[in-house]
Design a protein around this motif. Structure first.
Motif, PDB file in Angstrom:
ATOM      1  N   ASP A  43       0.809  -1.215   0.000  1.00  0.00           N
ATOM      2  CA  ASP A  43       0.000   0.000   0.000  1.00  0.00           C
ATOM      3  C   ASP A  43       0.844   1.266   0.000  1.00  0.00           C
ATOM      4  OD1 ASP A  43      -2.350  -1.493   0.015  1.00  0.00           O
ATOM      5  OD2 ASP A  43      -2.402  -1.581   2.204  1.00  0.00           O
ATOM      6  N   ALA A  44       1.932   1.250   0.740  1.00  0.00           N
ATOM      7  CA  ALA A  44       2.785   2.442   0.825  1.00  0.00           C
ATOM      8  C   ALA A  44       3.354   2.786  -0.545  1.00  0.00           C
ATOM      9  CB  ALA A  44       3.895   2.223   1.840  1.00  0.00           C
ATOM     10  N   LYS A  45       3.806   1.772  -1.278  1.00  0.00           N
ATOM     11  CA  LYS A  45       4.385   2.024  -2.599  1.00  0.00           C
ATOM     12  C   LYS A  45       3.328   2.548  -3.558  1.00  0.00           C
ATOM     13  CE  LYS A  45       7.788  -0.290  -4.376  1.00  0.00           C
ATOM     14  NZ  LYS A  45       8.726   0.789  -4.479  1.00  0.00           N
ATOM     15  N   ALA A  46       2.146   1.978  -3.546  1.00  0.00           N
ATOM     16  CA  ALA A  46       1.085   2.413  -4.456  1.00  0.00           C
ATOM     17  C   ALA A  46       0.713   3.870  -4.218  1.00  0.00           C
ATOM     18  CB  ALA A  46      -0.141   1.521  -4.307  1.00  0.00           C
ATOM     19  N   THR A  47       0.587   4.248  -2.954  1.00  0.00           N
ATOM     20  CA  THR A  47       0.215   5.633  -2.660  1.00  0.00           C
ATOM     21  C   THR A  47       1.373   6.589  -2.886  1.00  0.00           C
ATOM     22  OG1 THR A  47       0.581   5.224  -0.294  1.00  0.00           O
ATOM     23  CG2 THR A  47      -1.686   5.067  -1.096  1.00  0.00           C
ATOM     24  N   GLN A  48       2.607   6.080  -2.873  1.00  0.00           N
ATOM     25  CA  GLN A  48       3.758   6.912  -3.221  1.00  0.00           C
ATOM     26  C   GLN A  48       3.807   7.169  -4.721  1.00  0.00           C
ATOM     27  OE1 GLN A  48       7.125   4.770  -1.734  1.00  0.00           O
ATOM     28  NE2 GLN A  48       6.965   5.635   0.321  1.00  0.00           N
ATOM     29  N   ILE A  49       3.432   6.172  -5.495  1.00  0.00           N
ATOM     30  CA  ILE A  49       3.460   6.308  -6.954  1.00  0.00           C
ATOM     31  C   ILE A  49       2.470   7.376  -7.406  1.00  0.00           C
ATOM     32  CG2 ILE A  49       2.956   5.138  -9.141  1.00  0.00           C
ATOM     33  CD1 ILE A  49       4.040   2.575  -7.805  1.00  0.00           C
ATOM     34  N   SER A  50       1.287   7.379  -6.825  1.00  0.00           N
ATOM     35  CA  SER A  50       0.291   8.379  -7.189  1.00  0.00           C
ATOM     36  C   SER A  50      -0.387   8.922  -5.942  1.00  0.00           C
ATOM     37  CB  SER A  50      -0.762   7.790  -8.124  1.00  0.00           C
ATOM     38  OG  SER A  50      -1.686   8.796  -8.479  1.00  0.00           O
TER      39      SER A  50
END
Length: 101
Positions: A43-50
């Motif tokens: 989840d952290a990576k996904a929300t960092q991407i966008s």
């Protein structure tokens, strides 16, 4: 008809995966060995991407998908539909019982 945020999310992920593909190509040096599958991300990576993604619960995101003008058109059409069916005494049937809730 798409909300601008939706387009931005797609572009953000395209940029992310393009960078991943380029890095993998540089690391491997051989196009035949490049992994082109998309693996789940945390989840952290996904929300960092966008930044346009809203984390609702683990693995579940919300985001603006449809434009306000499109939603207004849909609502106007629904209002008109119900108005006409009421004026002409046309029964409105729901496709299944899920709509009762």
């Amino acid at each position: 008809w798409l909300h601008p945020d939706m387009l931005e999310i797609v572009q953000d992920f395209e940029k992310y995966y393009e960078k991943q593909w380029q890095k993998q190509q540089e690391d491997n040096g051989n196009m035949d060995e490049i992994d082109t599958t998309l693996s789940p991300m945390d989840d952290a990576k996904a929300t960092q991407i966008s930044s346009k993604l809203n984390l609702e619960t683990s693995g579940v995101y919300s985001f603006e998908c449809l434009s306000e003008s499109f939603l207004e058109m849909i609502n106007e059409e629904l209002f008109h539909f119900y108005k006409v069916t009421a004026e002409h005494d046309i029964p409105v049937r729901r496709p299944n019982s899920m709509n009762n809730y």
